[in-house]
Design a protein around this motif. Structure first.
Motif, short mmCIF file in Angstrom:
data_model
loop_
_atom_site.label_atom_id
_atom_site.label_comp_id
_atom_site.label_asym_id
_atom_site.label_seq_id
_atom_site.Cartn_x
_atom_site.Cartn_y
_atom_site.Cartn_z
N ASP A 73 0.86 -1.19 0.00
CA ASP A 73 0.00 0.00 0.00
C ASP A 73 0.90 1.24 0.00
N GLU A 74 0.93 1.94 -1.12
CA GLU A 74 1.88 3.06 -1.26
C GLU A 74 1.60 4.21 -0.30
N THR A 75 0.36 4.30 0.19
CA THR A 75 0.04 5.45 1.06
C THR A 75 0.80 5.38 2.39
N GLN A 76 1.28 4.20 2.75
CA GLN A 76 2.01 4.10 4.02
C GLN A 76 3.37 4.81 3.98
N PHE A 77 3.88 5.06 2.77
CA PHE A 77 5.19 5.70 2.63
C PHE A 77 5.10 7.20 2.43
N ASP A 78 3.89 7.72 2.27
CA ASP A 78 3.70 9.12 1.92
C ASP A 78 3.40 9.95 3.17
N LYS A 80 2.61 12.81 3.63
CA LYS A 80 1.50 13.75 3.53
C LYS A 80 0.14 13.06 3.56
N ASP A 81 0.18 11.74 3.47
CA ASP A 81 -1.07 10.98 3.42
C ASP A 81 -1.60 10.70 4.83
N ASP A 82 -2.92 10.68 4.95
CA ASP A 82 -3.54 10.39 6.24
C ASP A 82 -3.15 9.02 6.78
N HIS A 83 -2.80 8.12 5.88
CA HIS A 83 -2.50 6.75 6.29
C HIS A 83 -1.01 6.48 6.37
N TYR A 84 -0.23 7.55 6.40
CA TYR A 84 1.23 7.43 6.52
C TYR A 84 1.60 6.65 7.77
N ASP A 85 2.54 5.72 7.62
CA ASP A 85 3.02 4.95 8.77
C ASP A 85 4.53 5.05 8.83
N PRO A 86 5.05 5.91 9.71
CA PRO A 86 6.51 6.12 9.79
C PRO A 86 7.27 4.87 10.19
N LYS A 87 6.58 3.88 10.77
CA LYS A 87 7.28 2.67 11.21
C LYS A 87 7.41 1.63 10.11
N SER A 88 6.78 1.90 8.99
CA SER A 88 6.88 0.95 7.88
C SER A 88 8.05 1.34 6.98
N SER A 89 8.62 0.34 6.30
CA SER A 89 9.72 0.64 5.38
C SER A 89 9.46 -0.03 4.04
N LYS A 90 10.08 0.53 3.00
CA LYS A 90 9.89 -0.02 1.66
C LYS A 90 10.43 -1.44 1.56
N LEU A 91 11.47 -1.72 2.35
CA LEU A 91 12.06 -3.06 2.29
C LEU A 91 11.16 -4.09 2.98
N ASP A 92 10.40 -3.61 3.94
CA ASP A 92 9.53 -4.53 4.69
C ASP A 92 8.20 -3.83 4.96
N PRO A 93 7.39 -3.69 3.90
CA PRO A 93 6.13 -2.93 4.04
C PRO A 93 5.19 -3.60 5.04
N ARG A 94 4.62 -2.79 5.88
CA ARG A 94 3.74 -3.34 6.91
C ARG A 94 2.32 -3.55 6.36
N TRP A 95 1.90 -2.69 5.43
CA TRP A 95 0.51 -2.70 4.98
C TRP A 95 0.40 -3.02 3.50
N VAL A 96 -0.64 -3.76 3.17
CA VAL A 96 -0.85 -4.13 1.77
C VAL A 96 -2.24 -3.71 1.33
N CYS A 97 -2.44 -3.75 0.02
CA CYS A 97 -3.76 -3.51 -0.53
C CYS A 97 -3.94 -4.43 -1.73
N THR A 98 -5.15 -4.54 -2.18
CA THR A 98 -5.41 -5.22 -3.45
C THR A 98 -6.10 -4.22 -4.36
N ASP A 99 -6.16 -4.53 -5.64
CA ASP A 99 -6.92 -3.69 -6.56
C ASP A 99 -8.34 -4.23 -6.65
N VAL A 100 -9.27 -3.30 -6.76
CA VAL A 100 -10.69 -3.65 -6.73
C VAL A 100 -11.37 -3.01 -7.93
N GLY A 101 -12.18 -3.80 -8.64
CA GLY A 101 -12.86 -3.30 -9.82
C GLY A 101 -14.37 -3.24 -9.62
#
Length: 152
Positions: A73-78, A80-101
DNA sequence: GCCAACGTTGGC
DNA sequence: GCCAACGTTGGC
């Protein structure tokens, strides 16, 4: 193939938004149980009921499909995003998402009241008051009943 | 590892 | 808008 219920606040991201976007990354999930469902069990091709909370009425507004397996989930790295998580890292992302149609919007939503009173839907997780889980598994029986008998 | 305090969710 | 129920945090 599995079935799900995806919750969204109606004024935050609605079935109409999904219809307009056709597809979206289901970002912003910050609950471990919900994340584990997405990461471990949700697969491309699964189907989902689209549920609005904090709406009038609360209930199922349509159908969506899962169009990707879980990814970061890219918003965890941003920052400025409401869902930013400073404890997450790109090497070991804490949060995921799926795409929904988008699949379909019901002409009338199936209200939570209706869901709670329908004996066919006994055992549905969303019926339990206080169930805050925003990604819930739904049985095939319940999914088919809702889509074929209640939804139009 | 416990648990009080806190922030959030979500039905009403 | 209220508030009960829930999940997470952090001090000990």
């Amino acid at each position: 193939m599995r079935y799900w219920l995806l919750k969204s606040e109606g004024d935050c991201y609605s079935i109409d938004d999904l219809k307009k976007d056709k597809s979206t990354a289901w970002t912003g999930i910050r609950n471990y149980q919900a994340r584990n469902y997405m990461r471990d069990d949700m697969k491309k091709g699964d189907m989902a009921l689209f549920y609005h909370s904090n709406s009038k009425p609360n209930g199922i507004y349509g159908i969506a499909k899962i169009t990707s397996n879980a990814h970061a989930d890219e918003t965890q790295f941003d920052a400025k995003d409401d869902h930013y998580d400073p404890k997450s890292s790109k090497l070991d992302p804490r949060w995921v998402c799926t795409d929904v149609g988008f699949v379909k919007k019901f002409t009338e939503p199936i209200s939570l009241t209706e869901i709670k009173h329908d004996p066919h839907l006994e055992g549905m997780m969303v019926r339990v008051t206080g169930s805050r889980l925003s990604v819930q598994p739904v049985s095939e029986k319940h999914f088919n009943y809702i889509v074929n008998q209640l939804g139009q």
